[in-house]
Motif scaffolding. Structure first.
Motif, PDB file in Angstrom:
ATOM      1  N   SER A  22       0.849  -1.028  -0.112  1.00 14.78           N
ATOM      2  CA  SER A  22       0.080   0.073   0.021  1.00 14.78           C
ATOM      3  C   SER A  22       0.579   1.357  -0.013  1.00 14.78           C
ATOM      4  CB  SER A  22      -1.026  -0.011   1.216  1.00 14.78           C
ATOM      5  OG  SER A  22      -1.632   1.138   1.152  1.00 14.78           O
ATOM      6  N   SER A  23       1.060   1.918  -1.101  1.00 10.38           N
ATOM      7  CA  SER A  23       1.765   3.064  -1.157  1.00 10.38           C
ATOM      8  C   SER A  23       1.064   4.148  -0.468  1.00 10.38           C
ATOM      9  CB  SER A  23       1.928   3.629  -2.805  1.00 10.38           C
ATOM     10  OG  SER A  23       0.582   3.851  -3.498  1.00 10.38           O
ATOM     11  N   THR A  24      -0.420   4.150  -0.373  1.00 12.75           N
ATOM     12  CA  THR A  24      -1.215   5.174   0.270  1.00 12.75           C
ATOM     13  C   THR A  24      -0.517   5.452   1.774  1.00 12.75           C
ATOM     14  OG1 THR A  24      -3.175   4.818  -0.983  1.00 12.75           O
ATOM     15  CG2 THR A  24      -3.447   5.759   1.108  1.00 12.75           C
ATOM     16  N   GLY A  25      -0.447   4.133   2.540  1.00 14.23           N
ATOM     17  CA  GLY A  25      -0.116   4.077   3.857  1.00 14.23           C
ATOM     18  C   GLY A  25       1.262   4.726   4.034  1.00 14.23           C
ATOM     19  N   HIS A  26       2.109   4.611   2.960  1.00 14.88           N
ATOM     20  CA  HIS A  26       3.319   4.914   3.171  1.00 14.88           C
ATOM     21  C   HIS A  26       3.571   6.709   2.787  1.00 14.88           C
ATOM     22  CE1 HIS A  26       4.602   0.873   2.944  1.00 14.88           C
ATOM     23  NE2 HIS A  26       5.457   1.012   3.598  1.00 14.88           N
ATOM     24  N   MET A  27       2.732   7.026   2.024  1.00 14.07           N
ATOM     25  CA  MET A  27       2.553   8.441   1.692  1.00 14.07           C
ATOM     26  C   MET A  27       2.064   9.259   2.914  1.00 14.07           C
ATOM     27  SD  MET A  27       3.791   9.313  -1.382  1.00 14.07           S
ATOM     28  CE  MET A  27       4.046   8.755  -3.006  1.00 14.07           C
ATOM     29  N   ILE A  28       0.997   8.517   3.742  1.00 16.33           N
ATOM     30  CA  ILE A  28       0.604   9.167   4.712  1.00 16.33           C
ATOM     31  C   ILE A  28       1.515   9.547   6.006  1.00 16.33           C
ATOM     32  CG2 ILE A  28      -0.984   9.000   6.822  1.00 16.33           C
ATOM     33  CD1 ILE A  28      -2.848   7.279   4.841  1.00 16.33           C
ATOM     34  N   ILE A  29       2.377   8.671   5.993  1.00 19.57           N
ATOM     35  CA  ILE A  29       3.576   8.412   7.028  1.00 19.57           C
ATOM     36  C   ILE A  29       4.486   9.592   6.706  1.00 19.57           C
ATOM     37  CG2 ILE A  29       5.147   7.400   8.354  1.00 19.57           C
ATOM     38  CD1 ILE A  29       3.506   5.046   8.367  1.00 19.57           C
ATOM     39  N   ALA A  30       4.854   9.616   5.242  1.00 19.46           N
ATOM     40  CA  ALA A  30       6.032  10.414   5.076  1.00 19.46           C
ATOM     41  C   ALA A  30       5.656  11.780   4.938  1.00 19.46           C
ATOM     42  CB  ALA A  30       6.575  10.043   3.615  1.00 19.46           C
ATOM     43  N   SER A  31       4.341  11.929   4.444  1.00 18.72           N
ATOM     44  CA  SER A  31       4.051  13.406   4.394  1.00 18.72           C
ATOM     45  C   SER A  31       3.668  14.252   5.529  1.00 18.72           C
ATOM     46  CB  SER A  31       2.656  13.571   3.220  1.00 18.72           C
ATOM     47  OG  SER A  31       1.701  12.863   3.643  1.00 18.72           O
ATOM     48  N   SER A  32       3.241  13.349   6.565  1.00 15.39           N
ATOM     49  CA  SER A  32       2.696  13.955   7.896  1.00 15.39           C
ATOM     50  C   SER A  32       4.116  14.130   8.630  1.00 15.39           C
ATOM     51  CB  SER A  32       1.915  12.928   8.547  1.00 15.39           C
ATOM     52  OG  SER A  32       0.697  12.632   7.794  1.00 15.39           O
ATOM     53  N   LEU A  33       5.088  13.086   8.498  1.00 12.26           N
ATOM     54  CA  LEU A  33       6.521  13.419   9.402  1.00 12.26           C
ATOM     55  C   LEU A  33       7.163  14.586   8.971  1.00 12.26           C
ATOM     56  CD1 LEU A  33       7.564   9.680   9.897  1.00 12.26           C
ATOM     57  CD2 LEU A  33       6.498  11.287  11.459  1.00 12.26           C
ATOM     58  N   MET A  34       6.845  15.073   7.651  1.00 13.24           N
ATOM     59  CA  MET A  34       7.623  15.974   7.055  1.00 13.24           C
ATOM     60  C   MET A  34       6.915  17.283   6.933  1.00 13.24           C
ATOM     61  SD  MET A  34       9.658  14.663   3.717  1.00 13.24           S
ATOM     62  CE  MET A  34       8.293  14.052   2.795  1.00 13.24           C
ATOM     63  N   GLY A  35       5.689  17.196   7.588  1.00 15.35           N
ATOM     64  CA  GLY A  35       4.590  18.404   7.895  1.00 15.35           C
ATOM     65  C   GLY A  35       4.244  19.194   6.593  1.00 15.35           C
TER      66      GLY A  35
END
Length: 277
Positions: A22-35
């Motif tokens: 799931s690329s969606t789950g990874h995008m959520i974490i990556a974009s959120s951690l980078m603000g």
């Protein structure tokens, strides 16, 4: 969004788009951690860089894309369920995409399924995909409209359920990604970036089309180009790794990884971290 943030998101996209994680789950974490999950450009960027990932499949398997009409007939047949169901349930799908909790739960449920897939389909050894197989795979792919399911995982399992081998099912999943992701990313690009409706393109409304392109910032175009190049290169490496790993070891490790990722998302939500799809 800075250049390095764009590069990180593109690496995440390239690594995860064709793996059953799931690329969606990874995008959520990556974009959120980078603000940067609240920035309008982020969602547009995440959709647009799929074009780079798509191109990696065409380049790696270019011989398959010039082998004959039969290949494209099977792809069309497999693509139709997603095209019809996706259009009919577009509003519902968009609503589900806003829920990080759904993504997390589906990551874990999908992970549990992957723990047993190798055992369930141990007799799946056929190397060719028939028209019937293609249609069934197409319906399985529709399950991935639920965020967190993974388009790759759903379509590969669809192939395995038809007796197709791991390698052949994975490769057909890659091929099917080309029309599916191209249609989805193209639609989102027109709707969210250019602020156009499909009717504007059908009518060939030159004034609206011209005005749409004029409001795009130069720096956004540069980020999109960088992102697509990075996603293209990384996706090529990821696809080659996945085929080799899958053939030797199967799906179990991806299952454990998905469960851990889902638990991570739920933990972040419980801690009050602002996560956005």
């Amino acid at each position: 969004m800075s250049t390095w943030q764009a590069i990180i998101l593109a690496i995440v996209e390239g690594l995860t788009e064709f793996l059953p994680v799931s690329s969606t789950g990874h995008m959520i974490i990556a974009s959120s951690l980078m603000g940067i999950n609240e920035l309008p450009i982020t969602k547009i960027f995440e959709v647009n860089i799929q074009f780079g990932a798509i191109l990696s499949v065409v380049v790696l398997y270019w011989r398959r894309f010039v082998q004959g009409l039969d290949f494209y007939k099977k792809l069309l047949l497999a693509f139709l369920p997603a095209a019809v169901i996706g259009f009919a349930l577009n509003d519902l799908i968009d609503a589900m995409l806003e829920s990080v909790a759904i993504t997390a739960v589906m990551l874990m449920l999908g992970g549990i399924v992957l723990l047993f897939v190798d055992k369930w389909f141990s007799n799946a050894t056929r190397e060719n995909v028939t028209y019937k197989n293609a249609l069934v795979i197409g319906f399985f792919q529709c399950i991935a409209m639920i965020p967190g399911v993974s388009r790759s995982a759903a379509s590969i399992i669809g192939g395995l359920s038809q007796g197709v081998s791991r390698k052949a099912a994975a490769e057909f999943s890659f091929f099917l990604a080309v029309p599916t992701m191209l249609a989805a990313a193209g639609y989102k690009l027109v709707k969210d970036l250019l602020k156009l409706e499909i009717s504007d393109l059908v009518k060939f409304d030159l004034v609206k089309i011209k005005n749409s392109f004029e409001v795009i910032h130069q720096e956004d175009i540069e980020l999109l180009l960088i992102g697509n190049v990075v996603a293209f290169v990384v996706a090529m490496v990821a696809i080659r790794f996945f085929i080799s790993f899958l053939t030797k070891y199967g799906f179990k490790m991806f299952g454990y990884y998905r469960i851990a990722l889902g638990l991570t998302l739920l933990a972040l939500l419980a801690m009050g971290v602002d996560l956005k799809v």
